[in-house]
Write a protein that holds these residues in place. Structure first.
Motif, PDB file in Angstrom:
ATOM      1  N   ILE A 401      29.666  78.684  43.135  1.00 15.63           N
ATOM      2  CA  ILE A 401      28.612  77.743  43.836  1.00 15.63           C
ATOM      3  C   ILE A 401      27.811  78.083  44.656  1.00 15.63           C
ATOM      4  O   ILE A 401      28.094  79.327  45.205  1.00 15.63           O
ATOM      5  N   LYS A 402      26.689  77.337  45.061  1.00 11.79           N
ATOM      6  CA  LYS A 402      25.711  77.560  46.051  1.00 11.79           C
ATOM      7  C   LYS A 402      25.798  76.238  47.004  1.00 11.79           C
ATOM      8  O   LYS A 402      25.937  75.229  46.552  1.00 11.79           O
ATOM      9  N   VAL A 403      25.451  76.441  48.163  1.00 15.73           N
ATOM     10  CA  VAL A 403      25.294  75.441  49.175  1.00 15.73           C
ATOM     11  C   VAL A 403      23.891  75.450  49.861  1.00 15.73           C
ATOM     12  O   VAL A 403      23.609  76.411  50.302  1.00 15.73           O
ATOM     13  N   GLU A 404      23.294  74.309  49.709  1.00 13.46           N
ATOM     14  CA  GLU A 404      22.080  74.182  50.428  1.00 13.46           C
ATOM     15  C   GLU A 404      21.946  73.207  51.473  1.00 13.46           C
ATOM     16  O   GLU A 404      22.494  71.939  51.132  1.00 13.46           O
ATOM     17  N   LYS A 405      21.320  73.171  52.517  1.00 15.91           N
ATOM     18  CA  LYS A 405      21.354  72.192  53.592  1.00 15.91           C
ATOM     19  C   LYS A 405      20.291  71.291  53.061  1.00 15.91           C
ATOM     20  O   LYS A 405      19.277  71.475  52.637  1.00 15.91           O
ATOM     21  N   LEU A 406      20.615  69.864  53.406  1.00 14.38           N
ATOM     22  CA  LEU A 406      19.755  68.676  53.075  1.00 14.38           C
ATOM     23  C   LEU A 406      19.063  68.219  54.197  1.00 14.38           C
ATOM     24  O   LEU A 406      19.993  68.167  55.278  1.00 14.38           O
ATOM     25  N   ASP A 407      18.059  67.781  54.457  1.00 17.39           N
ATOM     26  CA  ASP A 407      17.371  67.055  55.501  1.00 17.39           C
ATOM     27  C   ASP A 407      17.448  65.548  55.313  1.00 17.39           C
ATOM     28  O   ASP A 407      16.472  65.104  54.580  1.00 17.39           O
ATOM     29  N   LEU A 408      18.331  64.769  55.650  1.00 18.33           N
ATOM     30  CA  LEU A 408      18.369  63.144  55.543  1.00 18.33           C
ATOM     31  C   LEU A 408      18.468  62.693  56.881  1.00 18.33           C
ATOM     32  O   LEU A 408      19.508  62.493  57.390  1.00 18.33           O
ATOM     33  N   PRO A 409      17.240  62.584  57.285  1.00 15.25           N
ATOM     34  CA  PRO A 409      17.116  61.983  58.783  1.00 15.25           C
ATOM     35  C   PRO A 409      17.697  60.665  59.108  1.00 15.25           C
ATOM     36  O   PRO A 409      18.119  60.175  60.025  1.00 15.25           O
ATOM     37  N   TRP A 410      17.491  59.567  57.822  1.00 17.88           N
ATOM     38  CA  TRP A 410      17.636  58.169  58.254  1.00 17.88           C
ATOM     39  C   TRP A 410      19.141  58.224  57.800  1.00 17.88           C
ATOM     40  O   TRP A 410      19.933  58.528  56.931  1.00 17.88           O
ATOM     41  N   ARG A 411      19.710  57.309  58.958  1.00 18.97           N
ATOM     42  CA  ARG A 411      21.265  57.225  58.921  1.00 18.97           C
ATOM     43  C   ARG A 411      21.482  55.761  58.804  1.00 18.97           C
ATOM     44  O   ARG A 411      21.081  54.944  59.375  1.00 18.97           O
ATOM     45  N   LEU A 412      22.843  55.340  58.270  1.00 16.07           N
ATOM     46  CA  LEU A 412      23.311  54.059  58.273  1.00 16.07           C
ATOM     47  C   LEU A 412      24.865  54.321  58.388  1.00 16.07           C
ATOM     48  O   LEU A 412      25.522  55.085  57.736  1.00 16.07           O
ATOM     49  N   VAL A 413      25.419  53.437  59.585  1.00 18.30           N
ATOM     50  CA  VAL A 413      26.984  53.352  59.711  1.00 18.30           C
ATOM     51  C   VAL A 413      27.321  51.780  59.661  1.00 18.30           C
ATOM     52  O   VAL A 413      26.666  51.263  60.353  1.00 18.30           O
ATOM     53  N   ILE A 414      28.247  51.357  58.947  1.00 21.04           N
ATOM     54  CA  ILE A 414      28.987  50.070  58.900  1.00 21.04           C
ATOM     55  C   ILE A 414      30.290  50.013  59.136  1.00 21.04           C
ATOM     56  O   ILE A 414      30.935  50.851  58.290  1.00 21.04           O
ATOM     57  N   MET A 415      30.870  49.236  60.026  1.00 18.72           N
ATOM     58  CA  MET A 415      32.192  49.200  60.122  1.00 18.72           C
ATOM     59  C   MET A 415      32.498  47.685  60.437  1.00 18.72           C
ATOM     60  O   MET A 415      32.024  47.112  61.168  1.00 18.72           O
ATOM     61  N   ARG A 416      33.703  47.536  59.676  1.00 20.79           N
ATOM     62  CA  ARG A 416      34.426  45.946  59.652  1.00 20.79           C
ATOM     63  C   ARG A 416      35.582  45.804  59.455  1.00 20.79           C
ATOM     64  O   ARG A 416      36.321  46.500  58.769  1.00 20.79           O
ATOM     65  N   ARG A 417      36.169  45.019  60.353  1.00 20.55           N
ATOM     66  CA  ARG A 417      37.503  44.389  60.198  1.00 20.55           C
ATOM     67  C   ARG A 417      37.731  43.074  60.052  1.00 20.55           C
ATOM     68  O   ARG A 417      36.833  42.210  60.257  1.00 20.55           O
ATOM     69  N   GLY A 418      38.864  42.505  59.774  1.00 22.66           N
ATOM     70  CA  GLY A 418      39.027  40.934  59.661  1.00 22.66           C
ATOM     71  C   GLY A 418      38.293  40.305  58.482  1.00 22.66           C
ATOM     72  O   GLY A 418      38.305  39.186  58.476  1.00 22.66           O
TER      73      GLY A 418
END
Length: 604
Positions: A401-418
């Motif tokens: 395989i080969k591995v290339e770095k990606l530039d993905l500046p927009w981020r999202l995190v969702i956490m939920r319980r209950g």
């Protein structure tokens, strides 16, 4: 060793070494196969491959075919073998096979070269899937889904690697219309036999698992695994028994070959003429890295069962590609960076981490993660379909395989319980493909929490975020702390119910995600934390240190807590006494030992 295009020769070479050194038939000696599935030994005993027959018989042997034909009361057994797994999907792709019945497996995740396999499933005219779960990666390709029972809902026998046969009784009643695999197959066979006529109904007279076991038992008569003396009654009365246990005997053989007599006509073992064969796919300038797959400590196969338990994610929360630190430095990568890993067959987008367990040019990713937990098919999109000519086992343990770095500046995190975590996680799965990178899983203990991470080159559309908020219940109908900076593309929501954090959505800037995740596992939300909850800070307020990665899932003990004890006394016994880690199931003990050695090394 097994998952190799020359796996038979590799295992035979290991057996040769034991023969040459006399390390067989002795206490603590002998080649011992650690297979990947429970009852893998049992599958071999009943001839669970297209080129095998029950009782360790070979379909290519006319004598073996005649023995089975006589037992079944048929004229003959076909001499041409059917197709094994890789061959079957190759034939499905070309149209040689037009319909396929898949039972007890999830090939759209577990087979190598997944792009080709899923293409074959798409071209099939008719796909029957027999499974206990309706959300595996193979389900979308099924025309008919037959609900099957899982372990604990059915009865049967299994054989461990040390030749111990155990009778497993049903623990609970099967839900809904689910039936045991044997019941489904016998029902279909009897209906088909009625249509074909000529008395074929008599070939499937089974009314219980014991009926099937008794027939299998008879196929072993006179064979190396002869169990003609082993009945369900004996298993229930005396517990698990080792084969062989011939008719008239009261106990199985504890150890084979201790008398120096082997399963050959002259009683002598034979060396196999093995040859070294390199991996099927070599690395080169375009694909310079070696890729290997394997298992996680707390997960199982495609996670259809273990992936529903939040506690089992704590040790390894998300898909990660492990690399040597020098290979990461050469590509300007640090832990947590997002990369594109590609082979000649496909690619996936995943986070990377450094590992001191790998040599330079080696990479590793667990095989459990699939479309249910990530935007991508998982590790087997990279693997190759080459297989061993004898065992037919594919080379799942190596690809270039080969591995290339990606530039993905927009981020999202969702956490939920209950909320109903499993139902929402299933509903979130189609959304993963909306992002360049996305993972979805669980975390915590007891009911746990849902955890979605995503990244893209461009910001997601507002209507997509609104749909996600509605799906996880993070709307303004509940008490919510809100921060919004449209100019910078930042939006944050923290749901607080009954004095505790029950939901977090960070969009555009996600620095506080890790320590807010730990806040969500607690049942209180102190003022000093509340003041900083919406801030762009990556460390907990009030000088508190993050707990770090969970090592002992049973007792919820983290690596930082372990390191604190080992810094004072680097001894396993002291560690277990102080924190109790490794005193329950014991699966974390090897990692605890490594941490002890690491702390001793650091001291020196």
């Amino acid at each position: 060793m097994n998952q190799s295009s020359s796996g038979t020769d590799k295992n035979a070479a290991l057996i040769n070494l034991h023969l040459a050194t006399g390390q067989i038939g002795k206490l603590g000696a002998g080649p011992f196969s650690l297979t990947g599935q429970p009852n893998a030994m049992g599958g071999r005993e009943v001839g669970g491959m297209a080129n095998l027959l029950s009782g360790h018989r070979n379909l290519a042997d006319p004598k073996h075919r005649a023995e089975v034909a006589a037992l079944w009361g048929v004229e003959c057994v076909p001499e041409n073998p059917g197709k094994t797994a890789v061959e079957m999907f190759d034939a499905l792709k070309t149209g040689e096979i037009r319909a396929i019945w898949i039972a007890c497996t999830n090939p759209a995740q577990s087979m190598p070269n997944l792009v080709s396999v899923t293409d074959a499933l798409s071209k099939a005219e008719f796909v029957v899937l027999q499974d206990a779960y309706q959300n595996t990666d193979t389900v979308p390709y099924a025309d008919v889904l037959l609900p099957a029972t899982s372990w604990g809902e059915k009865e049967g026998t299994m054989t461990n690697s040390e030749r111990c046969i155990t009778h497993l009784n049903r623990a609970v009643v099967a839900p809904g219309e689910a039936r045991a695999d044997w019941e489904i197959v016998v029902d279909f066979a009897q209906r088909l036999a009625q249509k074909l006529g000529n008395g074929r109904e008599a070939l499937f007279p089974y009314l219980s698992p014991e009926d099937i076991y008794n027939e299998h038992r008879e196929t072993t008569r006179g064979r190396d695994l002869d169990i003609t003396g082993l009945s369900y009654a004996m298993l229930d009365e005396k517990g698990a028994q080792q084969w062989p246990l011939r008719e008239g005997e009261t106990q199985g053989a504890k150890r084979l070959y201790s008398n120096g007599v082997f399963q050959q006509e002259d009683g002598k073992a034979k060396f196999s003429n093995t040859h070294y064969i390199p991996v099927a796919e070599k690395t080169d300038a375009r694909y310079p890295l070696h890729f290997n797959t394997g298992r996680l400590r707390d997960q199982w196969h495609g996670m259809s069962r273990t992936g529903t338990v939040a506690q089992l994610y704590n040790h390894s929360e998300e898909p990660l590609l492990a690399m040597h630190s020098s290979d990461m430095a050469r590509r300007n990568l640090v832990n947590g960076d997002i990369v594109k890993a590609s082979s000649r067959r496909g690619s996936l987008v995943v986070k990377v981490k450094s590992s001191d367990e790998l040599f330079p040019t080696q990479t590793y990713m667990p095989m459990h993660w699939g479309r249910q937990n990530m935007n991508g098919r998982g590790s087997n999109v990279l693997t190759i379909g080459a297989f061993d000519p004898i065992s037919k086992q594919p080379e799942l343990k190596h690809a270039a395989i080969k591995v290339e770095k990606l530039d993905l500046p927009w981020r999202l995190v969702i956490m939920r319980r209950g909320i109903d975590l499993l139902a929402v996680m299933n509903q979130l799965q189609p959304f993963l493909g909306e992002f360049d990178y996305a993972t979805c899983g669980l975390y915590g203990r007891d009911q746990g929490m849902l955890l979605l991470r995503a990244a893209s080159q461009q910001a997601a559309a507002s209507d997509l975020i609104s749909r996600l908020d509605a799906l996880v219940g993070l709307n303004e109908d509940i008490p919510t702390m809100i921060y919004s900076d449209p100019k910078r593309g930042i939006s944050k929501r923290i749901a607080v119910e009954n004095g505790k954090v029950t939901g977090v959505r960070l969009l555009g800037e996600t620095l506080a995600a890790e320590w807010l995740k730990e806040v969500m596992t607690q049942d209180y939300f102190p003022d000093e934390v509340r003041l900083w909850a919406l801030a762009a800070v990556s460390t907990p307020p009030s000088g508190k240190q993050s707990r770090g990665r969970i090592v002992c899932s049973c007792l919820d003990v983290s690596e930082n807590e372990i390191d604190a004890v080992l810094a004072q006394t680097p001894e396993l016994a002291v560690l277990q006494h102080e924190l109790k880690c490794g005193t329950e199931c014991g699966s974390c003990v090897p990692e605890l030992r490594r941490l002890v050695v690491k702390n001793l090394t650091d001291e020196c």
